[in-house]
Design a protein around this motif. Structure first.
Motif, PDB file in Angstrom:
ATOM      1  N   ASP A  21       0.863  -1.172   0.000  1.00 40.77           N
ATOM      2  CA  ASP A  21       0.000   0.000   0.000  1.00 40.77           C
ATOM      3  C   ASP A  21       0.904   1.227   0.000  1.00 40.77           C
ATOM      4  O   ASP A  21       1.836   1.304   0.816  1.00 40.77           O
ATOM      5  N   ILE A  22       0.667   2.159  -0.880  1.00 44.63           N
ATOM      6  CA  ILE A  22       1.481   3.372  -0.931  1.00 44.63           C
ATOM      7  C   ILE A  22       0.967   4.324   0.138  1.00 44.63           C
ATOM      8  O   ILE A  22      -0.170   4.778   0.086  1.00 44.63           O
ATOM      9  N   GLN A  29       5.870  11.293  -8.382  1.00 47.48           N
ATOM     10  CA  GLN A  29       5.296   9.942  -8.377  1.00 47.48           C
ATOM     11  C   GLN A  29       3.858   9.994  -8.903  1.00 47.48           C
ATOM     12  O   GLN A  29       3.453   9.173  -9.709  1.00 47.48           O
ATOM     13  N   GLU A  30       3.104  10.969  -8.459  1.00 48.50           N
ATOM     14  CA  GLU A  30       1.713  11.092  -8.917  1.00 48.50           C
ATOM     15  C   GLU A  30       1.658  11.513 -10.387  1.00 48.50           C
ATOM     16  O   GLU A  30       0.777  11.070 -11.127  1.00 48.50           O
ATOM     17  N   LEU A  36      -2.645   6.392  -8.948  1.00 49.34           N
ATOM     18  CA  LEU A  36      -2.591   6.541  -7.487  1.00 49.34           C
ATOM     19  C   LEU A  36      -3.904   7.013  -6.855  1.00 49.34           C
ATOM     20  O   LEU A  36      -4.266   6.511  -5.791  1.00 49.34           O
ATOM     21  N   PRO A  37      -4.643   7.934  -7.450  1.00 46.93           N
ATOM     22  CA  PRO A  37      -5.880   8.360  -6.791  1.00 46.93           C
ATOM     23  C   PRO A  37      -6.937   7.254  -6.670  1.00 46.93           C
ATOM     24  O   PRO A  37      -7.778   7.302  -5.787  1.00 46.93           O
ATOM     25  N   TYR A  38      -6.901   6.249  -7.547  1.00 48.39           N
ATOM     26  CA  TYR A  38      -7.943   5.215  -7.486  1.00 48.39           C
ATOM     27  C   TYR A  38      -7.449   3.844  -7.049  1.00 48.39           C
ATOM     28  O   TYR A  38      -8.256   2.946  -6.808  1.00 48.39           O
ATOM     29  N   ARG A  40      -4.354   2.472  -4.374  1.00 54.04           N
ATOM     30  CA  ARG A  40      -3.191   2.787  -3.531  1.00 54.04           C
ATOM     31  C   ARG A  40      -2.231   1.604  -3.379  1.00 54.04           C
ATOM     32  O   ARG A  40      -1.199   1.742  -2.745  1.00 54.04           O
ATOM     33  N   ASN A  41      -2.568   0.454  -3.947  1.00 56.22           N
ATOM     34  CA  ASN A  41      -1.709  -0.716  -3.796  1.00 56.22           C
ATOM     35  C   ASN A  41      -0.997  -1.000  -5.119  1.00 56.22           C
ATOM     36  O   ASN A  41      -1.649  -1.259  -6.144  1.00 56.22           O
ATOM     37  N   LEU A  42       0.329  -0.962  -5.084  1.00 57.06           N
ATOM     38  CA  LEU A  42       1.139  -1.153  -6.284  1.00 57.06           C
ATOM     39  C   LEU A  42       0.890  -2.505  -6.939  1.00 57.06           C
ATOM     40  O   LEU A  42       0.734  -2.603  -8.164  1.00 57.06           O
ATOM     41  N   MET A  43       0.827  -3.565  -6.158  1.00 58.05           N
ATOM     42  CA  MET A  43       0.657  -4.907  -6.728  1.00 58.05           C
ATOM     43  C   MET A  43      -0.744  -5.089  -7.310  1.00 58.05           C
ATOM     44  O   MET A  43      -0.902  -5.684  -8.381  1.00 58.05           O
ATOM     45  N   ARG A  44      -1.746  -4.585  -6.625  1.00 61.47           N
ATOM     46  CA  ARG A  44      -3.103  -4.696  -7.174  1.00 61.47           C
ATOM     47  C   ARG A  44      -3.200  -3.923  -8.498  1.00 61.47           C
ATOM     48  O   ARG A  44      -3.811  -4.398  -9.449  1.00 61.47           O
TER      49      ARG A  44
END
Length: 151
Positions: A21-22, A29-30, A36-38, A40-44
């Motif tokens: 989770d970021i 980064q954004e 990122l706004p929708y 928050r999890n990099l792997m998902r």
């Protein structure tokens, strides 16, 4: 940690927890990662959102295989983490190719030093090569700070 991330400008940088989770990130980064706004999890994002295959260049070999190897390593070192188990299960349930790759049983601790490529949707699809620099704060080594250095 936000002050550290902001001090790393102009390089994109983020802080994530054990299950990716970021938790914090700087503005570049954004700018590079409009998801990122929708999510928050990099792997998902990498496994459950179709646009990840466009943004993460060489998705299967350079991103999916190492990401799954990192998930496997994290579970091996934190076998009682319900969040990691849930992450693995979500990724495997939602991505047929991930299920196939998971069967290879690769494991790796981190991507520190890897060179990979991104395609940047907010920058007319510009493709950039970056070296991933990853480190953990001593006060909580289950966190990871990641900086993306253009090469």
């Amino acid at each position: 940690m936000q002050a550290v991330l902001d001090a790393l400008l102009p390089h994109p940088a983020y802080l994530s927890n054990l299950w990716w989770d970021i938790l914090a990130h700087n503005q570049p980064q954004e700018d590079w990662f409009p998801w990122l706004p929708y999510e928050r999890n990099l792997m998902r994002f990498a496994f459950l959102f179709p646009e990840a295959r466009e943004q993460l260049v060489n998705w299967r070999t350079d991103w999916a295989v190492p990401f799954l190897a990192q998930i496997r390593y994290a579970i091996a070192t934190h076998p009682n983490s319900r969040e990691l188990i849930r992450l693995r299960d979500d990724v495997l349930a939602g991505n047929e190719e991930a299920r196939e790759l998971w069967a290879a049983h690769h494991a790796m601790a981190h991507p520190d030093g890897d060179v990979r490529r991104f395609r940047l949707p907010y920058h007319q699809g510009e493709e950039v090569r970056v070296q991933i620099m990853a480190f953990a704060p001593l006060r909580n080594q289950d966190l990871r700070a990641v900086v993306l250095l253009r090469v």
